[in-house]
Design an enzyme around this catalytic site. Structure first.
Site, mmCIF file in Angstrom:
data_model
loop_
_atom_site.group_PDB
_atom_site.id
_atom_site.type_symbol
_atom_site.label_atom_id
_atom_site.label_comp_id
_atom_site.label_asym_id
_atom_site.label_seq_id
_atom_site.Cartn_x
_atom_site.Cartn_y
_atom_site.Cartn_z
ATOM 1 N N THR A 16 -0.213 1.132 -10.192
ATOM 2 C CA THR A 16 -1.476 0.557 -10.668
ATOM 3 C C THR A 16 -2.319 1.681 -11.262
ATOM 4 O O THR A 16 -2.345 2.804 -10.745
ATOM 5 C CB THR A 16 -2.245 -0.160 -9.538
ATOM 6 O OG1 THR A 16 -2.463 0.762 -8.463
ATOM 7 C CG2 THR A 16 -1.457 -1.360 -9.009
ATOM 8 N N GLY A 51 -4.679 -0.985 -16.196
ATOM 9 C CA GLY A 51 -3.683 -1.994 -15.855
ATOM 10 C C GLY A 51 -2.627 -1.476 -14.892
ATOM 11 O O GLY A 51 -2.949 -0.774 -13.926
ATOM 12 N N ASP A 106 -5.598 -3.486 -3.133
ATOM 13 C CA ASP A 106 -5.183 -4.490 -2.137
ATOM 14 C C ASP A 106 -5.234 -5.891 -2.736
ATOM 15 O O ASP A 106 -4.357 -6.723 -2.484
ATOM 16 C CB ASP A 106 -6.085 -4.422 -0.902
ATOM 17 C CG ASP A 106 -6.026 -3.064 -0.222
ATOM 18 O OD1 ASP A 106 -4.980 -2.395 -0.333
ATOM 19 O OD2 ASP A 106 -7.029 -2.674 0.408
ATOM 20 N N GLY A 121 -17.663 -4.586 -1.715
ATOM 21 C CA GLY A 121 -16.820 -4.851 -0.552
ATOM 22 C C GLY A 121 -15.367 -5.092 -0.928
ATOM 23 O O GLY A 121 -15.010 -5.093 -2.109
#
Ligand code: RIB
Ligand code: NA
Length: 306
Positions: free
Chosen positions: A220, A225, A254, A291
């Site tokens: 990543t 991208g 994540d 967050g």
């Protein structure tokens, strides 16, 4: 029908301070805001997939402190199966101290606590769920032993997120997973290359990792991208990311992995290119809000990705 995604990994409580910039070594600076969030790469990836509608199970350990119980409640609210989450005696829950600057950059220190006690027996307890899963996801905030044991049991697609990165490691971490997934910094550490900052350097890193035995490598690249290379066709795939205003990049990787797993588990015959495109959109969207888990989009985002 939705097929199973099993994540074996970490739960952390994120203590997040927002500042104008990251502090220098030895420097004290004023922050503008403080929040506590549910984080940890394992749980984040699991919740990312669950929010999109994935059928998810998390195998993890929390502490016997006030946070452990709260964490399990949070996962239940997100529709994650928590039957394989153990509360651990005499342990603190995993903690992450996070600083996020106005530019959206971050610095993170984690103290694993109960996560360090997740072990091969915990993995064996969840054997039937792991074997049944169409996608299994792992990271390195829990032990290498846990990752390897899970990879050995997995029968479907396995994704190892090599984070935090290791400069010396058991080669099984590269050879066992279907997809070895890292960001630029982690790719540099795993390969020993001095910099991985763009598509061409990422391609060099991916070829290096394929040379060491990876089945496929996904790197990543944040706003640039992601790239993918597999050992069979040796053809580089580059998917670009939508341009967004970055508020907080914490957990974007994540969100990417959770979304990738969701698509691979639920869209039969989907191309890797399409799966990565959806994952890039989900990750970019998460960056526009503060967050980690609380910033991840729900299934409403999916029809808008063309
Ligand atoms: O990937 C982001 C996560 O890394 C944070 O939620 C923090 O807990 C650290 O583990
Ligand atoms: Na975010």
């Amino acid at each position: 029908a939705s097929t199973d995604i099993v994540v074996v990994g970490s739960c952390m409580i994120d203590f997040v301070s927002y500042t104008s910039r990251l502090p220098k070594v030895g420097e004290t600076i004023h922050g503008s805001k403080f929040v506590t969030n549910f984080g940890g790469k394992g749980a984040n990836q699991c919740v990312a997939a669950a929010k999109l509608g994935g059928k998810t199970t998390l195998v993890a350990r929390v502490g016997d402190d006030i946070w452990g119980e709260k964490y399990i409640e949070n996962l239940k609210r997100e529709n994650v199966n928590t039957e394989f989450i153990k509360k651990t005696d005499n342990s603190t829950s995993g903690i992450a101290q996070i600083i996020v600057s106005e530019a959206g950059e971050n610095q993170i220190v984690i103290v694993a606590g109960a996560n360090a006690k997740l072990n091969a027996n915990d993995v064996i307890s969840a054997k039937s769920a792991i074997e049944r899963a169409s996608v299994v996801i792992l990271q390195l905030e829990t032990s290498v032993e846990v990752a390897i044991k899970t990879l050995e049991l997995s029968k479907g697609i396995s994704i190892l997120n090599g984070a935090p990165a290791l400069s010396t490691y058991d080669l099984k971490l590269l050879t066992l997973p279907t997809i070895f997934c890292v960001n630029e910094t982690e790719a540099a550490i795993f390969t020993g290359l001095s910099s991985v900052n763009n598509v061409s350097e990422a391609e060099t890193a991916a070829r290096h990792l394929i040379g060491k035995g990876c089945n496929s490598v996904l790197i990543t690249l944040g706003p640039q991208g992601a790239i993918y290379l597999n050992k069979d066709d040796h053809k580089l795939l580059h998917v670009s990311s939508p341009k967004v205003q970055s508020v907080d990049t914490t957990g974007a990787g994540d969100a990417f992995i959770g979304a990738l797993a969701f698509v691979l588990a639920n869209q039969k015959g989907v191309t890797m290119e399409m799966a990565m495109k959806i994952a890039c959109h989900v990750a970019a969207d998460s960056v526009t809000r503060a967050g980690t888990q609380i910033s991840f989009p729900n299934a409403k985002i999916l029809p808008n990705i063309k």
